[in-house]
Design an enzyme around this catalytic site. Sequence first.
Site, PDB file in Angstrom:
ATOM      1  N   ASP A  96      -6.533  -7.032  -6.760  1.00  0.00           N
ATOM      2  CA  ASP A  96      -5.697  -6.097  -6.004  1.00  0.00           C
ATOM      3  C   ASP A  96      -5.563  -6.641  -4.583  1.00  0.00           C
ATOM      4  O   ASP A  96      -6.472  -6.529  -3.771  1.00  0.00           O
ATOM      5  CB  ASP A  96      -6.368  -4.721  -6.013  1.00  0.00           C
ATOM      6  CG  ASP A  96      -5.692  -3.732  -5.069  1.00  0.00           C
ATOM      7  OD1 ASP A  96      -4.701  -4.105  -4.399  1.00  0.00           O
ATOM      8  OD2 ASP A  96      -6.176  -2.585  -4.999  1.00  0.00           O
ATOM      9  N   LYS A 126       1.547  -2.596   3.259  1.00  0.00           N
ATOM     10  CA  LYS A 126       0.666  -3.105   4.321  1.00  0.00           C
ATOM     11  C   LYS A 126       1.223  -4.409   4.899  1.00  0.00           C
ATOM     12  O   LYS A 126       1.510  -4.486   6.085  1.00  0.00           O
ATOM     13  CB  LYS A 126      -0.745  -3.281   3.793  1.00  0.00           C
ATOM     14  CG  LYS A 126      -1.343  -1.935   3.367  1.00  0.00           C
ATOM     15  CD  LYS A 126      -2.374  -2.082   2.309  1.00  0.00           C
ATOM     16  CE  LYS A 126      -2.576  -0.805   1.538  1.00  0.00           C
ATOM     17  NZ  LYS A 126      -2.849   0.372   2.346  1.00  0.00           N
ATOM     18  N   TRP A 170     -11.493   1.126  -2.913  1.00  0.00           N
ATOM     19  CA  TRP A 170     -10.336   0.894  -3.789  1.00  0.00           C
ATOM     20  C   TRP A 170     -10.741   0.293  -5.120  1.00  0.00           C
ATOM     21  O   TRP A 170     -10.092   0.541  -6.144  1.00  0.00           O
ATOM     22  CB  TRP A 170      -9.263   0.071  -3.072  1.00  0.00           C
ATOM     23  CG  TRP A 170      -8.689   0.878  -1.947  1.00  0.00           C
ATOM     24  CD1 TRP A 170      -8.863   0.668  -0.610  1.00  0.00           C
ATOM     25  CD2 TRP A 170      -7.919   2.089  -2.058  1.00  0.00           C
ATOM     26  NE1 TRP A 170      -8.243   1.659   0.112  1.00  0.00           N
ATOM     27  CE2 TRP A 170      -7.656   2.541  -0.745  1.00  0.00           C
ATOM     28  CE3 TRP A 170      -7.433   2.827  -3.137  1.00  0.00           C
ATOM     29  CZ2 TRP A 170      -6.918   3.710  -0.488  1.00  0.00           C
ATOM     30  CZ3 TRP A 170      -6.696   3.985  -2.879  1.00  0.00           C
ATOM     31  CH2 TRP A 170      -6.448   4.408  -1.572  1.00  0.00           C
TER      32      TRP A 170
HETATM   33  N1  PMP Z   1      -5.771  -0.851  -3.237  1.00  0.00           N
HETATM   34  C1  PMP Z   1      -5.946  -1.139  -1.949  1.00  0.00           C
HETATM   35  C2  PMP Z   1      -6.745  -2.348  -1.576  1.00  0.00           C
HETATM   36  C3  PMP Z   1      -5.396  -0.307  -0.981  1.00  0.00           C
HETATM   37  O1  PMP Z   1      -5.577  -0.574   0.307  1.00  0.00           O
HETATM   38  C4  PMP Z   1      -4.637   0.820  -1.376  1.00  0.00           C
HETATM   39  C5  PMP Z   1      -3.945   1.731  -0.389  1.00  0.00           C
HETATM   40  N2  PMP Z   1      -4.554   1.924   0.803  1.00  0.00           N
HETATM   41  C6  PMP Z   1      -4.501   1.084  -2.726  1.00  0.00           C
HETATM   42  C7  PMP Z   1      -5.051   0.225  -3.640  1.00  0.00           C
HETATM   43  C8  PMP Z   1      -3.707   2.257  -3.214  1.00  0.00           C
HETATM   44  O2  PMP Z   1      -2.392   1.868  -3.173  1.00  0.00           O
HETATM   45  P1  PMP Z   1      -1.173   2.787  -3.563  1.00  0.00           P
HETATM   46  O3  PMP Z   1      -1.199   3.943  -2.633  1.00  0.00           O
HETATM   47  O4  PMP Z   1      -0.001   1.872  -3.392  1.00  0.00           O
HETATM   48  O5  PMP Z   1      -1.343   3.209  -4.982  1.00  0.00           O
END
Ligand code: PMP
Length: 361
Positions: A172, A196, A102
């Site tokens: 994040d 989550k 991520w």
């Molecule tokens: N950052 C992290 C740490 C994640 O776990 C995720 C989704 N699994 C994301 C970003 C992406 O998030 P989104 O689908 O809400 O854009």
Amino acid sequence: MTRAYNFSAGPAALPEPVLRQVRDEMLEWQGERASVMEVSHRGKAFVECAARAESDLRELMAIPDDYHVLFLQGGATTLSALLALNLAGPDQAVDVVLTGHWGEKALDNIAASVKANVAASGKGDGYTGIPDPSGWQLTPGAAFVHYTPNETIHGVEFHDIPDVGDVPLVADISSNVLSRPMDVSRFGVLYGGAQKNLGPSGLAIAIIRKDLLGRHGRALPPIFELQNQARNDSMFNTPPTFGWYVLGLVLQWLKAQGGAAAMGEVNRRKAENLYAAIDGSGGFYRNNVQAPARSWMNVPFFLPDETREQAFLAEAKAAGLVGLKGHRALGGMRASIYNAMPEAGVQALVDFMGDFARRHG
Ligand code: PMP
């Protein structure tokens, strides 16, 4: 059929009392004679619901008054791009620390509009740990340092907040928000998707130190200007009202559990239980993350070989344990054990894993 223990990484399990309340209020909410999904975001009932969620989030996370709390569409991914546009001046660099998938995705979105510098990366080690902060190549005068305190796929978590001096730290926190206490004042921005630990997908939150907005000096479409959302209580356009409402119920549930400190104790025990089962399996199960960086929220693990994975997933499902398939980027299995996963669920998984290893070992 009854509900299973759901180890999905996200969208993920929600507390059952919250789901029941949503069900009970589905057709008629708060004397509105309509569903919460069917009423104006500017009406009194929703505005009060939204304000209560914000004040509960401020209380649970001890968010200081000099931070905005925004409730937005677009997920964590959109926010990573918007934060670069909103926080970095045209000539300012952004430092990025990579500890997993991520962080890489955030880098792609940041680097599309500003100069991004990879200050440190755990990629060389297959993202199994945290690069020693003493070796981070930080840029003096950078707009911010971005990192991912909990990498949802690789299962790598920072258990301390890194010290990056005066440069604002942007984190994040999609997959570890409110999993334990966190000192908000150490950050410039905390942001994440709700799906989550906080609620359904479609909603993202951003906690932004007020002085950081409105300084970027570039012409942005008004909808990309976070200052506009801040000035309009996140109602510059239509917010994700249903998600905001559910998030509010999750926060009330969290308060009833004793808040972030109490969750932290439970989450520590859940993680210890699961890692002990993996490490004590005589090598049948494997988690490759260095012990000090192991995530309390997402526990990836591998079986001795891939041929047993289908049997593991099928038998787990029959035993009432779902959502255990690992992310395609890493393979193997993954158990996500967010706040809504009770200790009994982790114990059921640990018991199943022991039984499976005996039968297939
Ligand atoms: N950052 C992290 C740490 C994640 O776990 C995720 C989704 N699994 C994301 C970003 C992406 O998030 P989104 O689908 O809400 O854009």
